[in-house]
Design a protein around this motif. Structure first.
Motif, PDB file in Angstrom:
ATOM      1  N   UNK A 184       0.817  -1.211   0.000  1.00 20.38           N
ATOM      2  CA  UNK A 184       0.000   0.000   0.000  1.00 20.38           C
ATOM      3  C   UNK A 184       0.851   1.262   0.000  1.00 20.38           C
ATOM      4  N   UNK A 185       0.272   2.338  -0.525  1.00 19.97           N
ATOM      5  CA  UNK A 185       0.972   3.629  -0.537  1.00 19.97           C
ATOM      6  C   UNK A 185       1.226   4.122   0.877  1.00 19.97           C
ATOM      7  N   UNK A 186       0.230   3.989   1.735  1.00 19.53           N
ATOM      8  CA  UNK A 186       0.380   4.412   3.133  1.00 19.53           C
ATOM      9  C   UNK A 186       1.473   3.595   3.812  1.00 19.53           C
ATOM     10  N   UNK A 187       1.492   2.291   3.516  1.00 26.29           N
ATOM     11  CA  UNK A 187       2.508   1.429   4.103  1.00 26.29           C
ATOM     12  C   UNK A 187       3.912   1.837   3.690  1.00 26.29           C
ATOM     13  N   UNK A 188       4.095   2.141   2.407  1.00 26.58           N
ATOM     14  CA  UNK A 188       5.412   2.545   1.914  1.00 26.58           C
ATOM     15  C   UNK A 188       5.845   3.873   2.529  1.00 26.58           C
ATOM     16  N   UNK A 189       4.891   4.793   2.688  1.00 30.94           N
ATOM     17  CA  UNK A 189       5.219   6.078   3.307  1.00 30.94           C
ATOM     18  C   UNK A 189       5.609   5.878   4.773  1.00 30.94           C
ATOM     19  N   UNK A 190       4.929   4.946   5.437  1.00 29.08           N
ATOM     20  CA  UNK A 190       5.250   4.646   6.837  1.00 29.08           C
ATOM     21  C   UNK A 190       6.644   4.035   6.947  1.00 29.08           C
ATOM     22  N   UNK A 191       6.959   3.119   6.040  1.00 32.46           N
ATOM     23  CA  UNK A 191       8.290   2.504   6.023  1.00 32.46           C
ATOM     24  C   UNK A 191       9.355   3.570   5.778  1.00 32.46           C
ATOM     25  N   UNK A 192       9.080   4.492   4.859  1.00 34.44           N
ATOM     26  CA  UNK A 192      10.025   5.573   4.593  1.00 34.44           C
ATOM     27  C   UNK A 192      10.231   6.446   5.821  1.00 34.44           C
ATOM     28  N   UNK A 193       9.132   6.725   6.531  1.00 33.93           N
ATOM     29  CA  UNK A 193       9.214   7.575   7.716  1.00 33.93           C
ATOM     30  C   UNK A 193      10.031   6.912   8.818  1.00 33.93           C
ATOM     31  N   UNK A 194       9.741   5.638   9.087  1.00 35.00           N
ATOM     32  CA  UNK A 194      10.429   4.921  10.165  1.00 35.00           C
ATOM     33  C   UNK A 194      11.910   4.736   9.843  1.00 35.00           C
ATOM     34  N   UNK A 195      12.211   4.294   8.618  1.00 34.74           N
ATOM     35  CA  UNK A 195      13.617   4.089   8.244  1.00 34.74           C
ATOM     36  C   UNK A 195      14.366   5.422   8.201  1.00 34.74           C
ATOM     37  N   UNK A 196      13.659   6.474   7.811  1.00 35.30           N
ATOM     38  CA  UNK A 196      14.278   7.799   7.792  1.00 35.30           C
ATOM     39  C   UNK A 196      14.669   8.245   9.189  1.00 35.30           C
TER      40      UNK A 196
ATOM     41  N   UNK B 146      17.789  -0.371   6.371  1.00 39.76           N
ATOM     42  CA  UNK B 146      17.024   0.879   6.418  1.00 39.76           C
ATOM     43  C   UNK B 146      17.204   1.679   5.130  1.00 39.76           C
ATOM     44  N   UNK B 147      18.453   1.757   4.643  1.00 41.73           N
ATOM     45  CA  UNK B 147      18.738   2.505   3.408  1.00 41.73           C
ATOM     46  C   UNK B 147      18.035   1.873   2.209  1.00 41.73           C
ATOM     47  N   UNK B 148      18.095   0.549   2.112  1.00 40.19           N
ATOM     48  CA  UNK B 148      17.473  -0.154   0.978  1.00 40.19           C
ATOM     49  C   UNK B 148      15.958   0.017   1.015  1.00 40.19           C
ATOM     50  N   UNK B 149      15.345  -0.214   2.173  1.00 42.38           N
ATOM     51  CA  UNK B 149      13.895  -0.068   2.300  1.00 42.38           C
ATOM     52  C   UNK B 149      13.460   1.365   1.996  1.00 42.38           C
ATOM     53  N   UNK B 150      14.230   2.325   2.485  1.00 41.74           N
ATOM     54  CA  UNK B 150      13.919   3.733   2.266  1.00 41.74           C
ATOM     55  C   UNK B 150      14.004   4.077   0.783  1.00 41.74           C
ATOM     56  N   UNK B 151      15.092   3.644   0.150  1.00 39.86           N
ATOM     57  CA  UNK B 151      15.298   3.953  -1.259  1.00 39.86           C
ATOM     58  C   UNK B 151      14.291   3.283  -2.173  1.00 39.86           C
ATOM     59  N   UNK B 152      14.021   2.001  -1.934  1.00 35.66           N
ATOM     60  CA  UNK B 152      13.061   1.263  -2.760  1.00 35.66           C
ATOM     61  C   UNK B 152      11.661   1.843  -2.602  1.00 35.66           C
ATOM     62  N   UNK B 153      11.286   2.169  -1.373  1.00 37.32           N
ATOM     63  CA  UNK B 153       9.962   2.758  -1.128  1.00 37.32           C
ATOM     64  C   UNK B 153       9.833   4.094  -1.841  1.00 37.32           C
ATOM     65  N   UNK B 154      10.886   4.913  -1.759  1.00 41.56           N
ATOM     66  CA  UNK B 154      10.863   6.222  -2.413  1.00 41.56           C
ATOM     67  C   UNK B 154      10.714   6.073  -3.928  1.00 41.56           C
ATOM     68  N   UNK B 155      11.457   5.133  -4.511  1.00 43.94           N
ATOM     69  CA  UNK B 155      11.397   4.915  -5.954  1.00 43.94           C
ATOM     70  C   UNK B 155      10.005   4.441  -6.373  1.00 43.94           C
ATOM     71  N   UNK B 156       9.456   3.475  -5.648  1.00 43.30           N
ATOM     72  CA  UNK B 156       8.145   2.930  -6.007  1.00 43.30           C
ATOM     73  C   UNK B 156       7.032   3.964  -5.829  1.00 43.30           C
TER      74      UNK B 156
END
Length: 222
Positions: free
Chosen positions: A8-20, A75-85
């Motif tokens: 989900x979009x919300x899920x990816x944004x949450x992952x980006x926030x937490x990893x950030x 954290x970097x990989x999850x953040x980067x992949x989420x941002x790209x997607x």
């Protein structure tokens, strides 16, 4: 549950926030460690040695450091992949150009994508320079203080580092506030405080990191 969160979009944004926020915590700790260089080679080299022995005797030599490294890479990989997607989804959602121009965003907001790419490339360079010594011609194992002096005694070492730190400052400035919104911390009352805190964090980190190459260039640290 995990599949739904990632999809989900919300899920990816949450992952980006937490990893950030995880990476932000690391940056603060890393900056504090870097500033030990102002107390001389004994203090700085001792800190570098402690990083490899922390957790002993429960953990073996460098185990704790590798746990931190693996966590940061994740954290970097999850953040980067989420941002790209998320970026790809945003483009697909609006294939046609806006008829009316959108309100002009802040410089930090408009450079988040390129800032992320610059930081990703810098992380690779930084590891090859001061961890493995692959691109560091005079690298000495066990002498981190001297390795830092050598790196910032070259024009290209300073340029690469300072450009990356400036990109990091802009990334933190926008990313911290954005993470707060995603995690539901922000509201009309707290927005001003959060933006002030984001600006303060970005400024402190930028000045803290840049102070090291500047100190070497000016001879304050040698």
């Amino acid at each position: 549950m995990t599949r739904t969160l990632w999809g989900s979009t919300v899920g990816k944004k949450t992952i980006m926030a937490v990893t950030g926020l995880v990476m932000l915590g690391y940056l603060v700790a890393h900056m504090v460690g870097n500033l030990k260089i102002f107390f001389g080679p004994g203090e700085f080299d001792g800190y570098a040695h402690w990083l490899r022995t922390m957790g002993e005797p429960v953990l073996h030599y460098e185990w704790a450091l590798w746990i931190v490294r693996v966590g940061l890479v994740a954290a970097v990989v999850l953040h980067g992949v989420s941002a790209y997607q998320l970026s790809r989804r945003d483009i697909k959602a609006r294939p046609a150009k806006y008829v009316h121009k959108k309100p002009r965003a802040s410089y930090a907001t408009r450079t988040m994508r390129w800032g992320g790419i610059i930081l990703a490339l810098f992380i690779v360079w930084h590891i090859l320079d001061l961890t493995t010594g692959t691109v560091h011609t005079s690298f000495e194992v066990g002498h981190p203080y001297q390795n830092v002096i050598d790196t910032f005694s070259t024009w290209y070492g300073n340029v690469i580092y300072i450009v990356a730190v400036l990109a990091m400052g802009l990334h933190v400035q926008h990313g911290f506030w954005s993470a707060a919104q995603t995690l539901g911390v922000g509201n009309a009352t707290r927005d001003r405080i959060l933006k002030t805190l984001a600006n303060l964090l970005a400024a402190v980190l930028t000045v803290g990191f840049i102070s090291v190459p500047v100190a070497v260039m000016t001879g304050v640290v040698s």
